[in-house]
Scaffold this active site. Structure first.
Site, PDB file in Angstrom:
ATOM      1  N   GLU A 105       0.821  -1.222   0.000  1.00 45.66           N
ATOM      2  CA  GLU A 105       0.000   0.000   0.000  1.00 45.66           C
ATOM      3  C   GLU A 105       0.851   1.267   0.000  1.00 45.66           C
ATOM      4  OE1 GLU A 105      -2.189  -2.397   3.156  1.00 45.66           O
ATOM      5  OE2 GLU A 105      -0.656  -2.968   1.734  1.00 45.66           O
ATOM      6  N   ASP A 158      28.654 -18.506 -13.522  1.00 44.76           N
ATOM      7  CA  ASP A 158      27.210 -18.462 -13.427  1.00 44.76           C
ATOM      8  C   ASP A 158      26.609 -17.726 -14.603  1.00 44.76           C
ATOM      9  OD1 ASP A 158      25.672 -19.776 -11.676  1.00 44.76           O
ATOM     10  OD2 ASP A 158      25.963 -18.379 -10.020  1.00 44.76           O
TER      11      ASP A 158
END
Ligand code: J9Q
Length: 232
Positions: A105, A158
């Protein structure tokens, strides 16, 4: 929730071994009222509740007193810059980072103005709060620190460190439900295996993530593999 995630696996072992220090703080512990209030209604009206500035300010002050001034105070929020490997590398070079977890919110804007140095999103989807995104960032950053992941080679190789998607992996058996492992991987020809993997990485990236190719720093082999594909 965050403590549970960070206490497990590679990260749990890394903090156990003193390779990284992780502290989790509950905003409610930095309130002073009986209900430990961290949110309030938005000025100007509208739906939802807004996280108050004061508990964030108190929490940051307590962290600063205990650990010194952090190199970055990062707000996890859907309005942030998209988190990627380059950002993980940048944060991994900082000595002390504080992550603030927002809530869907909203957070009082003065938190951004007065406390926050960076605002990060892990992707475009709705979550209730920044806690899981913060755990994602901590894992991505901590595994870049020396000794956290067993094999330094595996970190530098990676997929996103190289800017390309991974090539396909296979393990035993050589035939499963009538589907065979590509012959080249059983050939023992390390040069051919390397070349095949490069072609697969480049092909996959071009098919699935062409956006990555536009920024990837390709070496000569990768460039040649891409040029071959462009000819098809
Ligand atoms: C705080 N959805 O989402 C993606 N990255 C961060 C977030 C997020 C969210 C709600 C609250 C962060």
């Amino acid at each position: 929730m965050v403590e549970a995630v960070l206490g497990e696996g590679v990260l749990g072992r890394a903090s156990g071994r003193g390779l990284v220090t992780l502290g989790v703080h509950d905003l409610r512990d930095y309130t002073h009222d009986r209900h430990r209030t961290v949110d309030d209604v938005p000025y100007g009206g509208g739906p939802g509740m807004v996280l108050k500035a004061e508990p964030f300010g108190q929490a940051c002050q307590a962290i600063e007193r205990a650990h010194g001034v952090p190199a970055a105070v990062v707000l996890m929020s859907p309005q942030g810059k998209r988190f990627d490997h380059a950002e993980a590398v940048r944060l991994s070079r900082l000595h002390h980072v504080v992550l603030l977890c927002g809530r869907y919110e909203g957070v009082d804007e003065r938190v951004r103005e007065q406390l926050v140095t960076d605002e990060i999103s892990i992707g475009d989807y709705v979550l209730n709060g920044g806690e899981l995104p913060a755990a994602v960032v901590v894992e991505a950053v901590a595994r870049l620190l020396p000794g956290v992941v067993g094999d330094a080679e595996s970190v530098s190789q990676d997929s996103f460190a190289r800017g390309l998607l991974d090539y396909p992996d296979y393990t035993r058996p050589a035939s499963w439900r009538g589907h065979d492992v590509p012959d080249v991987l059983l050939s023992g020809h390390h040069g051919e295996i390397r070349a095949w993997r490069t072609r697969q990485s480049v092909r996959r990236t071009r098919e699935r993530r062409p956006d990555l190719l536009r920024h990837a720093a390709l070496d000569d082999q990768e460039r040649a593999a891409l040029d071959e594909l462009e000819d098809e």
